[in-house]
Write an enzyme that holds these catalytic residues in place. Structure first.
Site, PDB file in Angstrom:
ATOM      1  N   ASP A 215      -6.596 -18.605 -22.476  1.00 27.77           N
ATOM      2  CA  ASP A 215      -7.636 -18.541 -23.515  1.00 27.77           C
ATOM      3  C   ASP A 215      -8.919 -19.117 -22.932  1.00 27.77           C
ATOM      4  O   ASP A 215      -8.950 -20.271 -22.517  1.00 27.77           O
ATOM      5  CB  ASP A 215      -7.169 -19.380 -24.714  1.00 27.77           C
ATOM      6  CG  ASP A 215      -8.239 -19.523 -25.790  1.00 27.77           C
ATOM      7  OD1 ASP A 215      -9.194 -18.722 -25.803  1.00 27.77           O
ATOM      8  OD2 ASP A 215      -8.116 -20.443 -26.619  1.00 27.77           O
TER       9      ASP A 215
ATOM     10  N   ASP B 293     -12.897 -19.824 -23.712  1.00 27.52           N
ATOM     11  CA  ASP B 293     -13.841 -19.897 -24.818  1.00 27.52           C
ATOM     12  C   ASP B 293     -15.189 -20.327 -24.273  1.00 27.52           C
ATOM     13  O   ASP B 293     -15.239 -21.150 -23.383  1.00 27.52           O
ATOM     14  CB  ASP B 293     -13.340 -20.931 -25.824  1.00 27.52           C
ATOM     15  CG  ASP B 293     -13.734 -20.555 -27.237  1.00 27.52           C
ATOM     16  OD1 ASP B 293     -14.667 -19.743 -27.386  1.00 27.52           O
ATOM     17  OD2 ASP B 293     -13.103 -21.084 -28.163  1.00 27.52           O
TER      18      ASP B 293
ATOM     19  N   ASP C 269      -8.278 -22.995 -21.862  1.00 28.07           N
ATOM     20  CA  ASP C 269      -7.728 -23.988 -22.785  1.00 28.07           C
ATOM     21  C   ASP C 269      -6.246 -24.118 -22.451  1.00 28.07           C
ATOM     22  O   ASP C 269      -5.431 -23.260 -22.787  1.00 28.07           O
ATOM     23  CB  ASP C 269      -7.930 -23.505 -24.225  1.00 28.07           C
ATOM     24  CG  ASP C 269      -7.409 -24.515 -25.236  1.00 28.07           C
ATOM     25  OD1 ASP C 269      -6.643 -25.423 -24.845  1.00 28.07           O
ATOM     26  OD2 ASP C 269      -7.760 -24.388 -26.417  1.00 28.07           O
TER      27      ASP C 269
END
Ligand SMILES: [Zn+2]
Length: 383
Positions: free
Chosen positions: A101, A103, A288
């Protein structure tokens, strides 16, 4: 005056959005692989308010969506024998996709909290590096087992699903994500002081055959020595004395570096370590880690809509990734149909190739994609 507060969507706007979202899913629902083995979670105001849902078929999922109109749809990376069972211990997992992930969380001047092109571009570049350098490069995963999707808001998700990955333990997943972020890289294992006795030592390090992080610092250092460019070396923080040292001993150094002997020219040990540190800063990818190792987590269902933007969590090929522009390609609604809106707050952003600068209280007819974004962001109301 409208009684709408900044935090809630009024019933009229809520009904409009729900109808839009339902309409999208009627045409575009893409059920995930092995849907019946996944746990689903849904959100209306927040991302996940209900979880432990299970569906036997895409038809069941569609029925639920049409009835409940969720704004967020997530599913488990894990495959379960009993995905709907509670507590978690009763689900009986038998493997999980590996998920990365990314971001956008960059601090820079003129950051636009509404929709930031700079941040979107940067996180896309990082995702590309993750796929090319680590997943396909260092880890050797096969292209056909990777799938990349926009998160629907600020980032990207990469799913890896093959037999070798499904059974990975939580610890192994932690190690993989640590490797990508360079968290667990031990500098003293990349460059090793080898004691030769009588207070003599050699500095052993990466060779021309090194791969992974060792290969990265080898390539960086060798390039620097080989080019012998003063400006470039200054930028890397080398002193005048060190630069001269390198230029005088260029051929000897290259010969030795290729064989992993980094101490042939004395006095440069700190240079190599600093270079490694900078390589780590520059090349590490900010994923993450919790998403990668926490196997009970739910992640946005690819091709579903993001309730904070109305954008599609769009799946793309590796070829499409380097030029993917979510402000044009992740749009779910009409580019031409117009909706009359009134701004609650000012907002400036780019969407579907056009710049918008809307003032507080301004009333305007806007394309449906723009209207949905503004409603999801609670910046405007319908007129
Ligand atoms: Zn930004």
């Amino acid at each position: 005056m409208s009684s709408v507060t900044a935090l809630t969507i009024a019933p009229k706007e809520m009904d409009y959005l729900r109808a839009k979202f339902r309409g999208y899913y009627r045409e575009h629902l893409v059920p995930p692989r092995l849907l019946h083995e996944r746990e689903f979670g849904f959100g209306f105001e927040r991302k996940i308010e209900y979880r432990h849902k299970q569906f036997e078929s895409a038809h069941g999922l569609q029925e639920f969506i049409q009835r409940e109109s969720p704004f967020f749809i997530s599913y488990s990376a894990a495959y379960y024998r009993y995905p709907g069972a509670t507590p978690m211990g009763k689900k009986e997992p038998h493997g999980a996709e590996l998920i990365f992930d990314l971001d956008a969380g960059y601090e820079h001047e003129n950051h636009n909290p509404m929709l930031c092109t700079h941040c979107l571009n940067k996180v896309r570049e990082e995702t590309h590096a993750l796929v090319e350098d680590y997943l396909l490069g260092d880890f050797g995963f096969s292209k056909k087992n990777l799938s990349i999707n926009f998160s629907g808001q600020k980032g990207y998700h990469v799913h890896v699903d093959d037999d070798s990955v499904r059974s990975l333990s939580q610890e192994a997943r932690k190690q993989l994500s640590n490797y990508v972020t360079a968290q667990s890289l031990d500098m003293d294992r990349v460059f090793v002081k080898q004691d030769l006795g009588s207070r003599k030592y050699v500095l052993r390090g990466p060779t021309s055959a090194s791969r992974g992080w060792s290969g990265r610092v080898y390539a960086k250092a060798r390039g620097l020595v080989e080019r012998g460019n003063e400006e470039e070396m200054k930028k890397e923080g080398l002193s005048k004395k060190q630069i001269n040292f390198i230029k005088e001993n260029q051929a000897l150094m290259i010969q030795n570096i290729d064989r992993g002997n980094w101490g042939a020219v004395k006095g440069l040990e700190t240079v190599w370590r600093d270079l490694l540190q900078r390589t780590m800063q520059l090349k590490s990818v900010n994923v993450d880690e919790r998403v990668s190792y926490d196997m009970v987590r739910l992640i946005r269902m690819p091709q579903s809509l993001h309730g904070d933007t109305g954008f599609i969590a769009k799946t793309m090929s590796q070829q499409e990734l380097p030029t993917f522009d979510p402000t044009k390609e992740a749009l779910a609604f009409s580019r031409t149909a117009r909706v009359r809106m009134k701004m609650k707050e000012a907002a400036a952003f780019e969407l579907q190739g056009e710049s918008y600068a809307l003032k507080k209280e301004e009333e305007k007819e806007l394309p449906e994609n723009v209207a949905v974004l503004l409603l999801c962001k609670k910046k405007a109301i319908l007129v």
